[in-house]
Design a protein around this motif. Sequence first.
Motif, mmCIF file in Angstrom:
data_model
loop_
_atom_site.group_PDB
_atom_site.id
_atom_site.type_symbol
_atom_site.label_atom_id
_atom_site.label_comp_id
_atom_site.label_asym_id
_atom_site.label_seq_id
_atom_site.Cartn_x
_atom_site.Cartn_y
_atom_site.Cartn_z
ATOM 1 N N ALA A 62 33.159 -25.280 -11.184
ATOM 2 C CA ALA A 62 32.888 -24.236 -12.179
ATOM 3 C C ALA A 62 33.940 -24.170 -13.278
ATOM 4 N N ILE A 63 34.973 -24.988 -13.219
ATOM 5 C CA ILE A 63 36.091 -24.863 -14.152
ATOM 6 C C ILE A 63 35.695 -25.297 -15.561
ATOM 7 N N GLN A 64 35.969 -24.416 -16.525
ATOM 8 C CA GLN A 64 35.704 -24.702 -17.930
ATOM 9 C C GLN A 64 36.971 -24.770 -18.763
ATOM 10 N N SER A 65 38.019 -24.120 -18.301
ATOM 11 C CA SER A 65 39.288 -24.127 -19.026
ATOM 12 C C SER A 65 40.436 -24.022 -18.038
ATOM 13 N N PRO A 121 32.482 -19.478 -15.195
ATOM 14 C CA PRO A 121 31.413 -18.567 -15.639
ATOM 15 C C PRO A 121 31.533 -17.164 -15.070
ATOM 16 N N ASN A 122 32.268 -17.012 -13.969
ATOM 17 C CA ASN A 122 32.436 -15.706 -13.335
ATOM 18 C C ASN A 122 33.766 -15.047 -13.679
ATOM 19 N N GLY A 123 34.452 -15.589 -14.684
ATOM 20 C CA GLY A 123 35.728 -15.012 -15.078
ATOM 21 C C GLY A 123 36.895 -15.914 -14.744
ATOM 22 N N GLU A 124 38.100 -15.404 -14.961
ATOM 23 C CA GLU A 124 39.309 -16.187 -14.722
ATOM 24 C C GLU A 124 39.794 -16.025 -13.285
ATOM 25 N N ARG A 125 40.294 -17.124 -12.733
ATOM 26 C CA ARG A 125 40.898 -17.104 -11.393
ATOM 27 C C ARG A 125 42.272 -17.738 -11.503
ATOM 28 N N SER A 126 43.254 -17.171 -10.827
ATOM 29 C CA SER A 126 44.636 -17.578 -11.029
ATOM 30 C C SER A 126 45.366 -17.790 -9.711
ATOM 31 N N VAL A 127 46.225 -18.826 -9.679
ATOM 32 C CA VAL A 127 47.144 -19.047 -8.564
ATOM 33 C C VAL A 127 48.538 -19.250 -9.143
ATOM 34 N N ALA A 128 49.551 -18.899 -8.383
ATOM 35 C CA ALA A 128 50.926 -19.011 -8.878
ATOM 36 C C ALA A 128 51.847 -19.456 -7.758
ATOM 37 N N GLY A 129 52.928 -20.140 -8.150
ATOM 38 C CA GLY A 129 53.888 -20.621 -7.169
ATOM 39 C C GLY A 129 55.294 -20.654 -7.729
ATOM 40 N N THR A 130 56.255 -20.739 -6.838
ATOM 41 C CA THR A 130 57.656 -20.804 -7.228
ATOM 42 C C THR A 130 58.356 -21.867 -6.398
ATOM 43 N N LEU A 131 59.656 -22.026 -6.609
ATOM 44 C CA LEU A 131 60.477 -22.951 -5.820
ATOM 45 C C LEU A 131 61.502 -22.150 -5.046
ATOM 46 N N PHE A 132 61.562 -22.364 -3.740
ATOM 47 C CA PHE A 132 62.610 -21.760 -2.935
ATOM 48 C C PHE A 132 63.794 -22.716 -2.928
#
Length: 524
Positions: free
Chosen positions: A345-348, A419-430
């Motif tokens: 479903a990814i458009q951007s 199409p169903n809106g934005e979905r987000s994931v995030a990460g860091t470094l320990f």
Amino acid sequence: MPKVLISDKMDPLAAKIFRERGVQVDEITGKTKDELIAMIGEYDGLAIRSSTKVTKDVLAAAKNLKVVGRAGIGVDNVDIPSASAAGVVVMNTPFGNSITTAEHAIALMFALARDLPEADKSTQAGKWEKNRFMGVEVTSKTLGLIGAGNIGSIVADRARGLKMKVVAYDPFLTPERALEMGVEKATLDELLARADFITLHTPLTDQTRNILSAENLAKTKKGVRIINCARGGLIDEEALKAALDSGHVGGAALDVFAKEPAEASPLFGTPNFISTPHLGASTSEAQVNVAIQVAEQMADFLMSGGVTNALNMPSLSAEEAPKLKPYMALAERLGRLVGQLQGDAIQSVAIEVEGAAAELNQKPITGAVLAGLMGVYSQTVNMVNAPFLAKERGLDVREVRHDREGDYHTLVRVTVGTPNGERSVAGTLFANAEPRLVEIFGVKVEADLAGEMLYIVNEDAPGFIGRLGTTLGEASINIGTFHLGRRAAGGEAVLLLSVDQPVGPALEKLRALPGVKFVKALSF
């Protein structure tokens, strides 16, 4: 002076380029595996086509080997994990034979439309059977394109020049890119039902294997003609033979087979079937192009450290590599995570960096995200060509650098538009080195992303974790780590579990558990 072995037949320009760039080169072809193992230890580079098999044993004997260059796109003959473990860079030339392969697909389409091989055979036998060979025009017919990447887009362009209507199925094809290509974006079922000709231009992955199965062949228009110049294994050959025998499929032309060399096939001898021996890249121009490209790439790497079209290493300078390596590991896993959960479903895609990450070169981070995202669908995508492939497919890719302080000293966020809106994931470094997921689709969760994992969305209710553990235990699946997050008490909860083996059939049992809303097996 670095030393390179060319172990497969290659255009002489490759050796000439190596020598001009200051690289010593030997052209020794046709050797057995044992003979290659005996000689490979003295070489810094190995240039190959498809004949040489770069196995774990060969790599173990290649004590000085730094780079393997494949003149062509396919790297099925290279053990990439073993090469990576040995510190050997694997390069290919993904765009050197695109036009040639596309033209071969068009040639086979014409051969099917006018029954050219059988007509030639009949005429040379003195039969002059004009009434037997009643072909069809391609003008105004509908071409179904499965895969609208580099080669597929060239086929579409040629087909439009022939006044054909083109419908395309590709998970990465956006409406904007479809408009630019002059094709109509369609679902797979829509394409199967409407196409007069179907041509495949997609890599072989778990998602595309047998994409033309018996079930999907039955959905096609009666009399459809099918062409495959991409990869063997995309079509169920037994099912295709049955469809040809029944007359449901009007003709098929294959340049690639599930097993090659194809010395035997259930399709051989079937009426209305045309075959060629993997000739998609076999033109003099393509052979020259890939030979030049692989020599230039390998020489640049051996003489200056430049990396281009590497499958297991990003494009980096020597100064940037130590700082960027952990960030790219984090970015690749974030991209792979969101690709496995939202890929179709990814458009951007938006890649945001803040804190310490905002002070670095963002291009390799972006490349790593895209390589992880697209790696779900293609084994040939790498951090160098992934941005170009994303652009080619019409994905809107944005880079955002935040000059601000957040909750973490460094953060990489990947947001995809669907199409169903934005979905987000995030990460860091320990400890500035260990990649860690800290947020998934708005839920705070701290987790490693490695190996086989399960992503579960469920109702936050007593007893669920016990039922989950029991179900996995009954399937002899051991839980390695367990990470839990939730939006609010009694609301929606998210689980990320690492498991010691693939979940397999137990996945359906997990989906049937009370309170489960969504389950997905992940692999990193």
